[in-house]
Design a protein around this motif. Structure first.
Motif, short mmCIF file in Angstrom:
data_model
loop_
_atom_site.label_atom_id
_atom_site.label_comp_id
_atom_site.label_asym_id
_atom_site.label_seq_id
_atom_site.Cartn_x
_atom_site.Cartn_y
_atom_site.Cartn_z
N ARG A 1 33.53 31.18 40.63
CA ARG A 1 33.92 31.57 39.26
C ARG A 1 34.20 33.06 39.14
NH1 ARG A 1 31.59 26.96 36.75
NH2 ARG A 1 32.43 25.30 38.08
N ILE A 2 33.80 33.85 40.13
CA ILE A 2 34.03 35.30 40.04
C ILE A 2 34.91 35.81 41.18
CG2 ILE A 2 31.96 35.82 38.70
CD1 ILE A 2 30.63 36.70 41.37
N LEU A 3 35.69 34.90 41.77
CA LEU A 3 36.60 35.29 42.84
C LEU A 3 38.02 35.45 42.32
CD1 LEU A 3 35.47 32.89 45.74
CD2 LEU A 3 34.83 35.29 45.40
N ASP A 4 38.74 36.40 42.91
CA ASP A 4 40.18 36.50 42.72
C ASP A 4 40.81 35.65 43.81
OD1 ASP A 4 42.85 37.12 42.67
OD2 ASP A 4 42.59 39.29 42.76
N TRP A 5 41.30 34.49 43.46
CA TRP A 5 41.80 33.54 44.46
C TRP A 5 43.15 33.95 45.04
CZ3 TRP A 5 39.09 29.90 46.92
CH2 TRP A 5 37.85 29.55 46.37
N GLN A 6 43.63 35.12 44.64
CA GLN A 6 44.83 35.69 45.27
C GLN A 6 44.47 36.81 46.24
OE1 GLN A 6 47.83 34.19 44.79
NE2 GLN A 6 46.51 32.77 43.64
N ASP A 7 43.21 37.14 46.33
CA ASP A 7 42.74 38.21 47.23
C ASP A 7 42.21 37.56 48.50
OD1 ASP A 7 41.61 40.32 48.56
OD2 ASP A 7 40.19 40.86 46.98
N ARG A 8 43.00 37.57 49.54
CA ARG A 8 42.62 36.85 50.76
C ARG A 8 41.45 37.51 51.49
NH1 ARG A 8 46.67 38.10 55.84
NH2 ARG A 8 46.42 40.37 55.85
N SER A 9 41.17 38.77 51.17
CA SER A 9 40.07 39.46 51.85
C SER A 9 38.71 39.05 51.32
CB SER A 9 40.23 40.97 51.72
OG SER A 9 40.06 41.40 50.38
N THR A 10 38.68 38.42 50.12
CA THR A 10 37.39 38.02 49.55
C THR A 10 37.29 36.52 49.27
OG1 THR A 10 38.18 38.53 47.31
CG2 THR A 10 36.96 40.26 48.48
N CYS A 11 38.37 35.88 48.80
CA CYS A 11 38.24 34.50 48.36
C CYS A 11 37.93 33.54 49.49
CB CYS A 11 39.49 34.05 47.59
SG CYS A 11 40.95 33.73 48.60
#
Length: 325
Positions: free
Chosen positions: A147-157
């Motif tokens: 719920r707190i992820l940026d699903w466009q940020d491949r370095s974190t999602c």
């Protein structure tokens, strides 16, 4: 001489049904299964359904832990729930769990130390038992990091998943040696100077929304390798044991390379390390109890085994614990 110990008498875990594989992520982002696995060891992660909240995951894990302990909610004196993704700003998610379990006495509260949350919760629960404020405490780690992820940020999602794990602690007498069953020692640390290398961009008093996770991966990795090795050494020295005495390392499941580095520094071979990161990803405060419960369920962890647990998360906050099962 008799001493009071906080003994683990039951554990349980819960994972949402939906599984997202690396291949599924690679269909929408510039990444690949090979890239993710080579850098993190993660192959898949579980993600909560739209109508599942952190409390739902926590309740499911708690019910299984209580069943394993042969207890009901009303047998508990306290609930300590570690989460960075609560259902609401307030009241605590722990009180939702308390109500769902039919616990009509005692008290329940949340602890927020992100990926070190379960170690912080375990240390606080141990303190409640040793001080006489509780006899039986349910310790939970539960997260819905999706719920707190940026699903466009491949370095974190690609790194995070959802899940929950729980352990029931009960006071019992030991003789005061490292052979006692229960929590033998804990070490906690934090350093707010490193706030900006791992944080969430929102909050009630700043942006008035939840925000998304932000991370400087290389800096987090560097601190994790150093601090987890140091805090593992610290708790072993405190208790008077060495890596040769440890039956299992149950680490925070953030990255396979961090796990391998910590085990090597502690002098524990990888075949004595509980690793679930490939299937669960980083479930933050849930990762240690998830790994613990999984290893108990499949028979690897047996009564009398000495467990070394350690984790690090945003804050930075980190800690370790030695527990004889």
């Amino acid at each position: 001489m008799s001493v009071l110990r906080s003994r683990a008498v039951g554990c349980g875990h819960y994972l949402p049904e939906r599984v997202i594989t690396n291949e599924e992520i690679a269909r929408t982002l510039d990444t690949s299964d090979e890239w993710i696995v080579s850098r993190t060891g993660i192959k898949r992660r579980h993600v909560a359904a739209d109508d599942e909240m952190t409390s739902d995951l926590a309740i499911a894990a708690a019910e299984r832990a209580l069943a394993a302990a042969g207890m009901s909610g009303n047998d508990l004196d306290a609930i300590v729930l570690a989460t960075a993704t609560p259902d609401q700003t307030f009241p605590s998610t722990a009180t939702r769990v308390q109500d769902a379990l039919g616990m009509r006495r005692g008290y329940a509260f949340d602890i927020q130390a992100v990926c070190a949350g379960f170690i912080y919760a375990l240390a606080n629960a141990n303190g409640l038992i040793l001080s006489g404020m509780a006899e039986r405490v349910l310790v939970i780690g539960a997260e819905t990091f999706s719920r707190i992820l940026d699903w466009q940020d491949r370095s974190t999602c690609v790194l995070f998943g959802d899940g929950a794990g729980a352990v029931v602690l009960e006071g019992g007498l030991g003789v005061g040696t490292a052979e006692d069953r229960g929590v033998l020692g804990t070490c906690l640390h934090s350093d707010g100077a490193h706030n900006r290398i791992l944080y969430v961009s929102g909050g009630p008093s700043s942006t008035r929304d939840a925000g998304v996770l932000k991370m400087e991966g290389r800096e987090v990795f560097r601190h994790a390798v150093q601090k987890l090795a140091e805090v593992a050494d610290e708790v072993m020295e405190k208790v008077g044991v060495t890596g040769a005495d440890v039956d299992w390392i149950v680490p925070h499941q953030a990255n396979i390379r961090i796990i391998e580095s910590t085990a090597k520094r502690a002098g524990v071979p990888m075949d004595k390390v509980v690793v679930t990161v490939a299937d669960h990803g980083n479930t933050s405060a849930a990762s240690i109890p998830l790994a613990l419960s999984s290893a108990v369920a499949d028979g690897r962890i047996q009564p009398g085994h000495l467990l070394l647990m350690e984790g690090i998360g945003g804050g930075l906050a980190w800690g370790s614990a030695l527990l004889r099962w």
